[in-house]
Design an enzyme around this catalytic site. Sequence first.
Site, short mmCIF file in Angstrom:
data_model
loop_
_atom_site.label_atom_id
_atom_site.label_comp_id
_atom_site.label_asym_id
_atom_site.label_seq_id
_atom_site.Cartn_x
_atom_site.Cartn_y
_atom_site.Cartn_z
N ASN A 155 12.31 -6.44 -25.78
CA ASN A 155 10.85 -6.26 -25.90
C ASN A 155 10.45 -4.88 -26.42
O ASN A 155 9.39 -4.72 -27.01
CB ASN A 155 10.12 -6.61 -24.59
N GLU A 254 15.93 -0.96 -14.40
CA GLU A 254 14.49 -1.11 -14.62
C GLU A 254 14.28 -2.59 -14.87
O GLU A 254 14.64 -3.11 -15.92
CB GLU A 254 14.08 -0.24 -15.82
N CYS A 288 7.25 -5.33 -19.16
CA CYS A 288 7.48 -5.46 -17.72
C CYS A 288 6.34 -4.84 -16.92
O CYS A 288 6.24 -5.05 -15.72
CB CYS A 288 8.81 -4.84 -17.35
N GLU A 464 12.95 6.85 -15.27
CA GLU A 464 13.24 7.25 -16.66
C GLU A 464 12.10 8.12 -17.17
O GLU A 464 10.94 7.96 -16.75
CB GLU A 464 13.39 6.00 -17.54
#
Length: 484
Positions: A155, A254, A288, A464
Site C-alpha cells: 500500500n 506495524e 492501516c 518508526e
Amino acid sequence: MSPLKLIKNKTYINGEWVAAADGKTFAVYNPFDGTRLADVPDMGAKDTQTAIEAAAIAFEKWKKTTATERANILKKWHQLQLKYAEDLAILLTTEQGKPLKEAIGEVRYGASFVEWFAEEARRSYGDVIPTHSSDKRLIALKQPIGVVAAITPWNFPNAMITRKVAPALAAGCAVVIKPAEDTPLSALALAALAEEAGFPAGVFNVVTTRQPAVVGKELTANSLVRKLSFTGSTAVGKLLMRQCADTVKKVSLELGGNAPFIVFEDADIDKAVTGAIASKYRNAGQTCVCANRFYVQESIIEEFTKKLIKAIQQQKIGSGLAEGVQIGPLINEKAAQKVADLVADAQQKGAEVLLGGKPYELNDKGHFFEATVLTNLHTEMAIYQAEIFGPIAAIYSFSTEEEVIKLANDTNYGLAAYFYGRDYARIWRVAEALEYGMVGINTGMISTAVAPFGGIKESGIGREGSKYGIEEYLEVKYLCFGGL
Ligand code: ADP
C-alpha cells in the site's frame, strides 16, 4: 534517468543486479487495467540466504564507518529521491494505483525519513552512568544490531521501505528487503538510487519474490539476521513473530488497524468532514491508519452524514495517472472481493447503503469499488471488527463520551484513532483514554517522519520515524570499568 531506467528486471544483491538462482521470474501488473509492466526475479530460500550472507559480510565494515560517513551517503540517496521524485511517483502509481498526487506525496514522505535518519545517525548518543561504586565507571554504548530483514506491504511501496531502511542504515546495520509481490518495482527503483548514492556492496539488498512464505521463513530462521521489521497484516505479523522466536530476533511490527473516528457535537463539522475524507479515502481506503469506524454524536449525525456524502460525491474514481482523480483502483481482485463481501454481509444483516455499495465498472481488468457510505450498523457485522481496506465509510451513532470511549476501544487493534471536538477538558480526557498508539485530534492526517508511528495491542510493537525510530536498530551495551 527516465522512469524506464528505474524499471528493473533484475534485483540488487551484494552490489550486483542479479536474476534468481533458478532463473524464475514473475510478472508485475498495473492494477488500473491489468497491463503487464515488467517481470522480476522470483527468488527462493537459496537466493535469500545469499543476500543475508552478503549483508552479514558488508555489515562488518559498515558498522565501523563513522556516523558522518553514513549520513553523507544517506543524504545523497535522499537527494536522488527528490531529483527523481516524479519518475518514482509515476512508477508507484503504475504498479500500485494511487492517484499521482498521492504518489508524489508518498515519495516525498518516503524521502523525508532518509533525510531525518541521516541527521539522527549523528545523534545516537549513549550514556555515562553515575556509578554505584567508587572504584568503577559505567558506560552505556549504542551499537548497530546487525543484519536487518525488512518485509514491506504494497500500500506504500516506497515509504514503508525508506521508513525501515533509513534508520537501519543510519544505525550501521545492513539490510535485506523483501517488498510485496504486487509492488516490487518501487523497491528496485529505490535500490537503483541507493546504488547511485554509493552504499557499499552488500549493505542494501532486495529479494523480490512471489513466494513470501518461503523467503519469510529463511529471513526469520537464519541466525545471521538479528532483527525483523515488518509492516503488513496482523495474521502474518503474528506468524513472523512466532518464527523469529527460535533465534530470538528483535522484532518491530506495524500491523493492522481499526481506527475510530469520533465526532463530538461541539466539533466543527465542516473540518471533521474534510478530515474524514483525508483519513478514509486516501489510497482508496487502503492504509492501516484509515478511519474504519465513524462514531458521530446523535445530535449531529444527520448533518455530518449529509455533508460527508456531498464531499464524497465530488471524488472522482479512475486511473491514478488521470488529472483530477482522487480514488484509484484497489490493488487486486482479492482486495476488491473482500470489500464486496464486507458490504454484502452488512447489508444482509440490516445495514443501509446511503451511497455506493457496488463494484465500479470502469474497464474489465481494474478492480474498483464505489465510494460507499453505510449506516444502521451493529457489532454482529463483519465490518465492525474487520480492517476494511477499501473506500467504505461505516457510520455509527453514540450518545455519551463514556459510551464512545468504550466502543472505540472495543477492538484488538490499537494503531490510530481520531476525534473532533472543541471542549478542552474533554480533548484531554478522550486523548488519554483511547487505547491507541497514535491519536489525531481535529485532524485526519497524522503521519510525519518527525513523530513516532506505531501501534499498541495487536497493531504492533515498536515505533518508526522520530527520535525513537533509530533505537529499533540499536543494541545497548553496558561497559563496567573496574579496578579504578
Ligand atoms: P496484505 O494483506 O496487506 O497483503 P500481508 O501481511 O499479506 O498484507 O503482506 C505484507 C507483506 O508480508 C508482503 O510483503 C507479503 O509478501 C508478506 N508476507 C505475506 N505472507 C508472508 C509469510 N508467510 N512470510 C513472510 N512474509 C509474508
